[in-house]
Write a protein that holds these residues in place. Structure first.
Motif, PDB file in Angstrom:
ATOM      1  N   PHE A 148       0.800  -1.238   0.000  1.00 42.77           N
ATOM      2  CA  PHE A 148       0.000   0.000   0.000  1.00 42.77           C
ATOM      3  C   PHE A 148       0.827   1.280   0.000  1.00 42.77           C
ATOM      4  CE2 PHE A 148      -3.032  -3.056   1.633  1.00 42.77           C
ATOM      5  CZ  PHE A 148      -4.206  -2.667   1.045  1.00 42.77           C
ATOM      6  N   TYR A 149       1.978   1.287  -0.690  1.00 42.72           N
ATOM      7  CA  TYR A 149       2.840   2.467  -0.607  1.00 42.72           C
ATOM      8  C   TYR A 149       2.109   3.734  -1.064  1.00 42.72           C
ATOM      9  CZ  TYR A 149       7.388   0.552   0.758  1.00 42.72           C
ATOM     10  OH  TYR A 149       8.437   0.006   1.462  1.00 42.72           O
ATOM     11  N   THR A 150       2.327   4.786  -0.304  1.00 46.14           N
ATOM     12  CA  THR A 150       1.783   6.098  -0.649  1.00 46.14           C
ATOM     13  C   THR A 150       2.823   6.850  -1.477  1.00 46.14           C
ATOM     14  OG1 THR A 150       2.705   6.966   1.381  1.00 46.14           O
ATOM     15  CG2 THR A 150       0.425   6.244   1.453  1.00 46.14           C
ATOM     16  N   PRO A 151       2.463   7.837  -2.266  1.00 43.14           N
ATOM     17  CA  PRO A 151       1.105   8.330  -2.502  1.00 43.14           C
ATOM     18  C   PRO A 151       0.345   7.540  -3.567  1.00 43.14           C
ATOM     19  CG  PRO A 151       2.678   9.712  -3.670  1.00 43.14           C
ATOM     20  CD  PRO A 151       3.480   8.663  -2.943  1.00 43.14           C
ATOM     21  N   PHE A 152       0.930   6.450  -4.060  1.00 41.99           N
ATOM     22  CA  PHE A 152       0.203   5.671  -5.055  1.00 41.99           C
ATOM     23  C   PHE A 152      -1.157   5.236  -4.508  1.00 41.99           C
ATOM     24  CE2 PHE A 152      -0.755   1.585  -7.202  1.00 41.99           C
ATOM     25  CZ  PHE A 152      -0.882   2.073  -8.484  1.00 41.99           C
ATOM     26  N   SER A 153      -1.160   4.716  -3.276  1.00 45.59           N
ATOM     27  CA  SER A 153      -2.403   4.158  -2.736  1.00 45.59           C
ATOM     28  C   SER A 153      -3.397   5.250  -2.344  1.00 45.59           C
ATOM     29  CB  SER A 153      -2.093   3.289  -1.516  1.00 45.59           C
ATOM     30  OG  SER A 153      -1.504   4.077  -0.503  1.00 45.59           O
ATOM     31  N   THR A 154      -2.902   6.438  -1.988  1.00 42.95           N
ATOM     32  CA  THR A 154      -3.850   7.443  -1.516  1.00 42.95           C
ATOM     33  C   THR A 154      -4.325   8.362  -2.632  1.00 42.95           C
ATOM     34  OG1 THR A 154      -2.024   8.891  -0.890  1.00 42.95           O
ATOM     35  CG2 THR A 154      -2.929   7.484   0.832  1.00 42.95           C
ATOM     36  N   ALA A 155      -3.557   8.470  -3.713  1.00 43.36           N
ATOM     37  CA  ALA A 155      -3.944   9.483  -4.694  1.00 43.36           C
ATOM     38  C   ALA A 155      -3.896   9.018  -6.148  1.00 43.36           C
ATOM     39  CB  ALA A 155      -3.053  10.713  -4.539  1.00 43.36           C
ATOM     40  N   PHE A 156      -3.247   7.905  -6.447  1.00 47.71           N
ATOM     41  CA  PHE A 156      -3.028   7.603  -7.857  1.00 47.71           C
ATOM     42  C   PHE A 156      -3.694   6.342  -8.368  1.00 47.71           C
ATOM     43  CE2 PHE A 156       0.210  10.678  -6.971  1.00 47.71           C
ATOM     44  CZ  PHE A 156       0.280  11.414  -8.136  1.00 47.71           C
ATOM     45  N   THR A 157      -4.279   5.565  -7.493  1.00 49.59           N
ATOM     46  CA  THR A 157      -4.965   4.382  -7.998  1.00 49.59           C
ATOM     47  C   THR A 157      -6.449   4.558  -7.733  1.00 49.59           C
ATOM     48  OG1 THR A 157      -5.224   1.990  -7.832  1.00 49.59           O
ATOM     49  CG2 THR A 157      -4.600   3.145  -5.814  1.00 49.59           C
ATOM     50  N   LEU A 242       0.035  17.403  -0.744  1.00 52.77           N
ATOM     51  CA  LEU A 242      -0.815  17.930   0.323  1.00 52.77           C
ATOM     52  C   LEU A 242       0.018  18.272   1.552  1.00 52.77           C
ATOM     53  CD1 LEU A 242      -3.601  15.191   0.032  1.00 52.77           C
ATOM     54  CD2 LEU A 242      -3.694  17.506  -0.901  1.00 52.77           C
ATOM     55  N   GLY A 243       1.322  18.215   1.375  1.00 52.47           N
ATOM     56  CA  GLY A 243       2.186  18.534   2.505  1.00 52.47           C
ATOM     57  C   GLY A 243       2.587  17.334   3.336  1.00 52.47           C
ATOM     58  N   GLY A 244       2.241  16.140   2.883  1.00 54.66           N
ATOM     59  CA  GLY A 244       2.573  14.940   3.648  1.00 54.66           C
ATOM     60  C   GLY A 244       3.940  14.378   3.301  1.00 54.66           C
ATOM     61  N   ASP A 245       4.266  13.284   3.946  1.00 50.21           N
ATOM     62  CA  ASP A 245       5.571  12.658   3.723  1.00 50.21           C
ATOM     63  C   ASP A 245       5.378  11.176   3.383  1.00 50.21           C
ATOM     64  OD1 ASP A 245       8.040  11.506   3.799  1.00 50.21           O
ATOM     65  OD2 ASP A 245       8.607  12.299   5.766  1.00 50.21           O
ATOM     66  N   PRO A 246       5.701  10.792   2.155  1.00 51.74           N
ATOM     67  CA  PRO A 246       5.468   9.393   1.773  1.00 51.74           C
ATOM     68  C   PRO A 246       6.320   8.406   2.570  1.00 51.74           C
ATOM     69  CG  PRO A 246       6.644  10.589   0.040  1.00 51.74           C
ATOM     70  CD  PRO A 246       6.233  11.593   1.050  1.00 51.74           C
ATOM     71  N   LEU A 247       7.454   8.859   3.082  1.00 52.28           N
ATOM     72  CA  LEU A 247       8.288   7.941   3.855  1.00 52.28           C
ATOM     73  C   LEU A 247       7.688   7.651   5.232  1.00 52.28           C
ATOM     74  CD1 LEU A 247      12.013   8.797   3.157  1.00 52.28           C
ATOM     75  CD2 LEU A 247      10.575   7.017   2.192  1.00 52.28           C
ATOM     76  N   LEU A 248       6.884   8.588   5.741  1.00 53.43           N
ATOM     77  CA  LEU A 248       6.227   8.353   7.023  1.00 53.43           C
ATOM     78  C   LEU A 248       5.383   7.087   6.946  1.00 53.43           C
ATOM     79  CD1 LEU A 248       5.377   9.187   9.880  1.00 53.43           C
ATOM     80  CD2 LEU A 248       3.576  10.582   8.851  1.00 53.43           C
ATOM     81  N   PHE A 249       4.710   6.939   5.805  1.00 50.02           N
ATOM     82  CA  PHE A 249       3.909   5.732   5.640  1.00 50.02           C
ATOM     83  C   PHE A 249       4.775   4.484   5.752  1.00 50.02           C
ATOM     84  CE2 PHE A 249       2.541   2.170   3.127  1.00 50.02           C
ATOM     85  CZ  PHE A 249       1.288   1.929   3.652  1.00 50.02           C
ATOM     86  N   GLN A 250       5.924   4.517   5.072  1.00 52.73           N
ATOM     87  CA  GLN A 250       6.774   3.320   5.069  1.00 52.73           C
ATOM     88  C   GLN A 250       7.262   2.992   6.476  1.00 52.73           C
ATOM     89  OE1 GLN A 250       9.750   3.439   1.946  1.00 52.73           O
ATOM     90  NE2 GLN A 250       8.342   4.477   0.579  1.00 52.73           N
TER      91      GLN A 250
ATOM     92  N   PRO B 158       8.324  11.795  -5.072  1.00 46.62           N
ATOM     93  CA  PRO B 158       7.695  13.069  -5.404  1.00 46.62           C
ATOM     94  C   PRO B 158       8.007  14.078  -4.306  1.00 46.62           C
ATOM     95  CG  PRO B 158       6.058  11.545  -4.522  1.00 46.62           C
ATOM     96  CD  PRO B 158       7.345  10.786  -4.658  1.00 46.62           C
ATOM     97  N   GLY B 159       8.165  15.292  -4.711  1.00 50.62           N
ATOM     98  CA  GLY B 159       8.300  16.350  -3.721  1.00 50.62           C
ATOM     99  C   GLY B 159       9.680  16.524  -3.139  1.00 50.62           C
ATOM    100  N   ARG B 160      10.661  15.781  -3.630  1.00 47.97           N
ATOM    101  CA  ARG B 160      12.025  15.992  -3.139  1.00 47.97           C
ATOM    102  C   ARG B 160      13.018  15.400  -4.137  1.00 47.97           C
ATOM    103  NH1 ARG B 160      12.299  12.067   2.081  1.00 47.97           N
ATOM    104  NH2 ARG B 160      10.145  12.714   2.244  1.00 47.97           N
TER     105      ARG B 160
END
Lengths: 551, 333
Positions: A148-157, A242-250, B158-160
């Motif tokens: 479920f890696y983001t942002p693919f899972s939250t915005a692109f699929t 949106l100002g988030g961090d995709p690595l936070l998800f990981q 993305p973004g960095r």
């Protein structure tokens, strides 16, 4: 119609947990841990074969380089379903919820788990989660991979993320409840005299597993909620736009999902300790070390999650710390393998099917574990992460480890569960199929991985040089499939035609063998009093199978 | 043999040899470990198999052994850690003299921009022996820039910016893969790293080879084996290309399309997409095997087949000076 109720009148023919009520209601509303274990066994087997079906789709697609069997989108959904079903609906619950559920009370001399109704609830949650994931699959599926890696899972699929997440969320509570139940039961309901250092190692393993279940699972539940919140309400948590961090998800995801690997493997390790001792007729070598290594794995397992992220963009020094810590977790795993091997020394070793699975486990887990060290080594991981090397590694641990342990345990305790013996010849044959098929399937993937074939590729038509190894792998998977179908057939066959099993067909130590096969509903007629250490095979030989509690 | 069953990837960067050395060390150590454990299990299982009249001997354990087989393996693992960390440190610290190249990833392609202004898609040309630093970002989801022949990989977020550096050592064409799952065409998000000798690279930078493109194309047409099927008569396994350019073609599925540049290009890269009526889909793809330039050259050659009427000898039309710039080496892995 059997009149329900507790037997006030002594039955002439002894009822056991299987014959204590035949109605559907007596199964679906049971609070007997053994019946719940059987319910789990049936439902988990269904999901295993569903997950296996997707595995076969993957292997068939990869037989040829081009994406010709299905559209790449379909392939992506197939490996996502394979991963989700196998991880959340098979590997995590398989041993604790079936064999653990059945055996934990029996092995500690208790009548049931501490919270029988919560135990039933956890099965219903599992089923609900299973229905959700099946519904999700049938109505379009999900294509993110089980990660479920983001942002693919939250915005692109635009596939069914929310429903798939909900399925994992619900199934997660099922395992939290199981863990809670085990911990309380093991603390509070041991038979008199059964001190911590007399506990069977399977109990230690399930105890350690339960700790991870209740500490780790809530984190993934929160993570799923955060994904849903970002997806539904566009609250910026993981998506950088949106100002988030995709690595936070990981970080959050692996904080649970790496320890989850130990949720899967620890109970199987517990099984192997039981098998090796029973079929060597020996005490385990270094009981304290084997027991505490389970706890050590559970604790250290929480400190290594970012080794999944060495190329993800974490800092150089963070990567070094996590690499270093990862090697620590190798030590308790190595201790187990060495102690099992040492237990064989001067034993009286039989080659019954469960023992063959134990040998298989040691063989495959050794490779799985050692290749884990390759991945912990930073310089190597950069090259092989996200390739088939990783796929091969974790299948050696998950399938070679967890599944070999489970099958070994299922054969070992089948007489106790069903009251019947399975056909030994067929069982040995299927063990051979599993071992050969497994290696043929997954060994070539190590080579593919080092050559650089990335995982999750539907199409490799521009890399035809990868085909031969993929063909080998697909061929192996069909051998493996036969190895899994055979037990399914002969176990069911044995329910009707198998010879009746007595209380202790293996002449094994352990309280579970001191009650009838199958056990009566409340397990023991009298609460056993334990005055011996685990695996006291020397005393058993002397007493020549003293019969307890079969009267 | 090795073309169909390769067992070791190409070594084409300064890092490749170092990573391989460590990998071989790990293979040896873990190979010995595995062998020892297997040997112990097999020997013990046979030596102490169940026999009538022989009971197991109960042994409780040995603290010295436990400490031994915890500490010694951990010591060995520390060597893995240190060696691995040293390599990783090098990989993550780009030299200051590195040439910068910008990479933008998007679903599902790699867009490359050289400092000199050259732009490429799914292809990156670099010279041998020069430090190159990639500065990468993604337009959408997470991707990962992976060059197996260089043994390096870095997620592209993305973004960095994330960076990756290497120094190529061997001219040739190597795979570029996206290694982080990114959706529908993840497996199509691949490309070529074209490593060139410095003089070839300079020439490429200056605008490509001086030789007429069609001549290069003709040489390629033979070198790649196209001419064995696409013969100039009706006996070939593929259509005769003489005069085919820009003409309507009847396809196997009944459609008719015009054989323009895009059609020729597609037919080389994805030959089974539009099969000409009466032919079988036997042509292998050349995606990854021909560079963009080579592709252009091939297209130019196919175009040139329209020029001479059947009688005139096309080859003598353009005696031409021998090409001054060597056509770049074509090395297929």
């Amino acid at each position: 119609m059997a009149s329900a109720a507790i037997p006030a009148h002594p039955a002439t023919e002894r009822t056991n947990y299987l014959t204590n009520g035949f109605s559907v209601k007596s199964w679906l509303l049971t609070t007997d841990h053994k019946r719940i274990a059987v319910l789990y066994l049936i439902s988990i087997t269904l999901f295993f074969f569903l997950g296996g079906f997707f595995a076969m789709l993957i292997r068939l697609e990869l037989l040829t380089p081009a994406s010709d069997l299905m559209h790449t989108d379909t392939y992506n959904k197939a490996f996502t379903m394979h991963g989700m079903i196998m991880v959340f609906f098979f590997l995590i619950p398989v041993v604790p919820a079936t064999l653990g559920n059945f055996l934990v009370p029996l092995m500690i001399g208790a009548k049931d788990l501490a919270f029988p109704r919560i135990n039933l609830l956890s099965w219903y949650l599992y089923v609900l989660g299973g229905i959700l994931i099946t519904h999700c699959m049938l109505t379009g599926g999900v294509d993110t991979g089980w990660t479920f890696y983001t942002p693919f899972s939250t915005a692109f699929t635009n596939t069914k993320i929310i429903e798939a997440g909900l399925a994992a969320f619900v199934a997660g509570f099922s395992s939290i409840f199981t863990g809670l139940n085990f911990i309380v039961t093991i603390h509070r309901m041991r038979a008199p005299g059964l001190t911590w250092n007399r506990l069977p190692l399977f109990i230690w393993a399930n105890y350690a597993t339960s700790l991870i279940m209740i500490l780790g699972t809530p984190v993934v539940a929160i993570t799923i909620v955060l994904v849903a919140v970002e997806r539904l309400f566009h609250l910026g948590i993981f998506d950088p736009r949106l100002g988030g961090d995709p690595l936070l998800f990981q970080h959050l995801f692996w904080f649970y999902s790496h320890p989850a690997v130990y949720i899967m493997i620890l109970p199987s390790m517990g099984i192997i300790s039981e098998l090796i001792t029973a079929f060597s007729r020996k005490r385990v070598f270094g009981y304290n070390f084997v027991a505490l290594s389970s706890v050590a794995i559970a604790v250290i397992g929480f400190l290594v999650w970012a080794h999944h992220m060495f190329v993800a963009g974490i800092s150089l020094y963070a990567a070094m710390v996590f690499s270093f810590l990862t090697f620590f977790v190798g030590v308790p795993s190595a201790i187990k393998v060495f102690n099992w091997t040492a237990t064989l020394y001067r034993g009286s070793i039989s080659y019954a099917t469960p023992m063959l699975y134990a040998f298989g486990f040691i063989g495959l887990f050794t490779i799985g574990g050692l290749t884990g060290l390759f991945l912990a080594t930073l310089g190597i991981d950069v090259h092989v992460t996200d390739t088939y090397f990783v796929v091969a590694h974790f299948h050696y641990v998950m399938v070679g480890g967890v599944l070999m342990g489970f099958l070994g345990g299922l054969h070992f305790w089948w007489p106790k569960i069903s009251g019947r013996l399975y056909p030994e010849g067929w069982a040995k044959l299927s063990a051979l199929f599993v071992f050969v098929g497994f290696n043929l399937t997954f060994f070539p993937q190590f080579i593919l991985g080092y050559l650089g074939m990335p995982r999750r590729y539907a199409d490799y038509s521009h890399m035809p040089e990868f085909q031969v190894l993929n063909v080998l792998s697909t061929a192996g998977s069909s051998v493996l499939a036969v190895g899994y179908l055979l037990p399914m057939i002969y176990f069911v066959w044995s329910l009707r035609y198998g010879p009746l099993a007595d209380a202790n067909p293996w002449a094994a130590a352990g309280l579970e063998w001191k009650t009838a096969s199958p056990p009566p509903t409340f397990n023991f007629d009298e609460t056993p009093v334990v005055t011996w250490e685990a695996y006291n095979y020397d005393e058993i030989e002397l007493k020549e199978q003293k019969e307890v509690a079969v009267g | 043999m090795s073309k169909y069953l390769p067992l070791w990837p190409d070594q084409a960067s300064t890092m490749a040899g170092q990573v391989d050395a460590l990998y071989i060390y790990l293979l040896l150590v873990s190979g010995v470990m595995t062998l020892l454990i297997y040997l112990a299990v097999v020997v013990l299982a046979i030596r102490y198999r169940r026999m009538p009249g022989r009971d197991a001997e109960q042994i409780h354990g040995s603290t010295i052994l436990e400490i031994g087989w915890s500490v010694i393996p951990f010591g060995v693992m520390l060597t893995f850690f240190i060696w691995g960390a040293l390599i990783y440190f090098k990989e993550r610290t780009p030299p200051t003299d590195a040439t910068e190249v910008y990479v933008v990833a998007k679903q599902w392609m790699w867009k490359i921009e050289h400092m000199e202004g050259q732009r490429e898609i799914n292809e990156l040309h670099v010279p041998v022996g020069q430090n190159v630093k990639l500065v990468m970002t993604s337009q959408d989801v997470i991707h990962s820039f992976f060059i197996p022949a260089f043994r390096i990989k870095q997620d592209v977020l993305p973004g960095r910016y994330t960076t990756l550096w290497f120094k190529a050592t061997q001219a040739g064409t190597y795979h570029l893969f996206c290694a982080e799952y990114c959706g529908t065409s993840h497996s199509g998000m691949i490309g070529n790293i074209v490593v060139m000798e410095p003089q070839d690279y300079a020439q490429w930078m200056a605008g490509g080879p001086a030789a007429p493109l069609a001549d290069t194309g003709k040489q390629l047409f033979t070198a790649l084996g196209c001419s064995t099927c696409h013969r100039l008569d009706t006996q070939g396994r593929g259509p005769n290309l003489q005069g085919a350019y820009n003409k309507p073609v009847l396809l196997e599925d009944g459609r008719t399309v015009v054989a323009d540049e895009n059609y020729v290009r597609e037919s080389i890269l994805n030959p089974t997409a539009k099969i000409v009526s009466g032919f079988k889909p036997v042509m292998p793809t050349f995606q990854g095997l021909v560079t963009e330039e080579q592709l252009n050259a091939l297209v130019a050659y196919v175009k040139s087949l329209n020029q001479p009427p059947a009688g005139a000898a096309g080859a003598q039309n353009q005696p031409a000076a021998p090409p001054t710039g060597q056509p770049q080496k074509m090395q297929v892995q």
